[in-house]
Design an enzyme around this catalytic site. Structure first.
Site, PDB file in Angstrom:
ATOM      1  CG  ASP A  73      41.802  38.412  43.554  1.00 28.85           C
ATOM      2  OD1 ASP A  73      41.181  39.167  44.336  1.00 28.85           O
ATOM      3  OD2 ASP A  73      42.001  37.217  43.790  1.00 28.85           O
ATOM      4  CG  ASP A 127      42.829  25.535  43.590  1.00 27.36           C
ATOM      5  OD1 ASP A 127      43.074  26.479  44.388  1.00 27.36           O
ATOM      6  OD2 ASP A 127      42.448  25.731  42.423  1.00 27.36           O
ATOM      7  CG  HIS A 141      43.283  29.829  44.366  1.00 23.51           C
ATOM      8  ND1 HIS A 141      42.134  29.175  43.990  1.00 23.51           N
ATOM      9  CD2 HIS A 141      42.865  30.846  45.161  1.00 23.51           C
ATOM     10  CE1 HIS A 141      41.101  29.774  44.540  1.00 23.51           C
ATOM     11  NE2 HIS A 141      41.507  30.788  45.262  1.00 23.51           N
ATOM     12  CD  GLU A 193      42.410  28.679  40.135  1.00 22.98           C
ATOM     13  OE1 GLU A 193      42.889  28.060  41.105  1.00 22.98           O
ATOM     14  OE2 GLU A 193      41.190  28.906  40.010  1.00 22.98           O
TER      15      GLU A 193
HETATM   16  C1  GLP Z   1      39.117  33.454  46.343  1.00 24.51           C
HETATM   17  C2  GLP Z   1      40.059  34.669  46.288  1.00 24.51           C
HETATM   18  C3  GLP Z   1      41.281  34.461  47.145  1.00 24.51           C
HETATM   19  C4  GLP Z   1      40.841  33.766  48.421  1.00 24.51           C
HETATM   20  C5  GLP Z   1      40.413  32.357  48.122  1.00 24.51           C
HETATM   21  C6  GLP Z   1      39.820  31.638  49.319  1.00 24.51           C
HETATM   22  O1  GLP Z   1      38.604  33.050  45.177  1.00 24.51           O
HETATM   23  N1  GLP Z   1      40.437  35.136  44.994  1.00 24.51           N
HETATM   24  O2  GLP Z   1      41.923  35.709  47.393  1.00 24.51           O
HETATM   25  O3  GLP Z   1      41.906  33.728  49.333  1.00 24.51           O
HETATM   26  O4  GLP Z   1      39.605  32.294  46.980  1.00 24.51           O
HETATM   27  O5  GLP Z   1      38.555  32.119  49.628  1.00 24.51           O
HETATM   28  P1  GLP Z   1      37.796  31.836  50.989  1.00 24.51           P
HETATM   29  O6  GLP Z   1      38.481  32.671  52.013  1.00 24.51           O
HETATM   30  O7  GLP Z   1      36.403  32.265  50.749  1.00 24.51           O
HETATM   31  O8  GLP Z   1      37.930  30.404  51.268  1.00 24.51           O
END
Ligand code: GLP
Length: 261
Positions: free
Chosen positions: A68, A137, A139, A144
């Protein structure tokens, strides 16, 4: 789906690095799917450490596709996912920027960014192993809750919770872009192996919903239940609310040595 409960974040990183290296050893021109966020950082550090030690595989022919990208950041912004992946992984592995792809957030080409990225993924022959984290959440990438389980790469609007979660990378929540380009859940399902890593208690609820809850767009990561080859590596904190945690561990401990992940 294979769930592997592990004691801590370093064990998760070690095993995740083993999986990625295994793919690259079997297929030196492998296509790696890369995720951002804090969770994969110890895995990336482990891959870099082994590469520097000379024990890792050659990355000379590997291609990478990011999950992304933020929309609206100036080109080269250090928190853009393109810059983050280069800084945290691919530069240190010697993978040139020309072999690391991400959705294109150029403002004048946004309308076609999704279909162009899907075409690039297809042209590369698809992703061999996709590293994934999970949002608090539920995702996946930036899909989302409410995202279509069949969605492809497209523009999305972040929830307030995700912007707050990611504010730590920016100065404040206001600086976190509202829009993003993300591979869809349908895109992610096309990867041949999905490797979800989750660490810390903050992920326990989302992980339990994804792995043991109903398949639902309300928990985008539950889409993993539809994929034939999913590995979930979770530390004690993240695995805390899994009802079948002990059984997952028994299964892992009893695995025949030839089977691998
Ligand atoms: C982000 C990314 C995801 C990631 C998630 C969790 O915003 N777009 O690919 O897996 O949120 O992030 P973290 O590993 O910092 O908890």
């Amino acid at each position: 789906m294979e769930v592997v409960p592990l004691a801590g974040a370093q064990q998760v990183a070690t095993l995740a690095a083993d999986v990625v290296e295994g793919v690259v050893r079997r297929r030196p021109d492998a296509v790696l799917g890369l995720a951002t966020g804090s969770t994969p950082l110890p895995t990336y550090a482990e891959l870099i450490r082994r590469h520097r030690d000379g024990t890792g595989p050659g990355y000379g022919r590997v291609r990478c596709f990011n999950l992304d990208e933020y929309v609206g950041l100036p080109a080269g912004h250090p928190e853009s996912y393109r810059a983050t992946i280069a800084r945290e992984l691919t530069d240190a592995l010697g993978i040139p920027a020309s072999r690391v792809h991400g959705p294109d957030p150029s403002p004048d080409r946004l309308a076609t960014a999704g279909e162009r990225y899907e075409a690039a993924l297809q042209e590369a022959g698809g992703v061999d192993v996709q590293i994934l984290g999970i949002g608090t959440d539920g995702h996946l990438a930036f899909n989302e809750p409410g995202s279509s389980l069949a969605s492809l790469t497209r523009i999305k609007t972040l929830t307030e919770q995700t912007r707050e979660d990611n504010a730590r990378f920016f100065g404040s929540v206001e600086e976190v872009p509202q829009h993003v380009l993300t591979q869809g859940l349908g895109t992610i399902l096309r990867a041949r192996h999905l490797l979800l890593i989750a660490t810390g208690e903050g992920k326990a609820e989302a992980l339990a919903a994804a792995v043991e809850g109903p398949l639902s767009a309300s928990c985008p990561a539950s889409v993993l239940q539809l994929h034939p080859h999913v590995t979930v590596l979770a530390d004690d904190g993240a695995a805390k609310l899994l009802a079948r945690r002990d059984h997952y561990r028994e299964v892992y401990d009893a695995k025949p040595a030839w089977q691998g992940l």
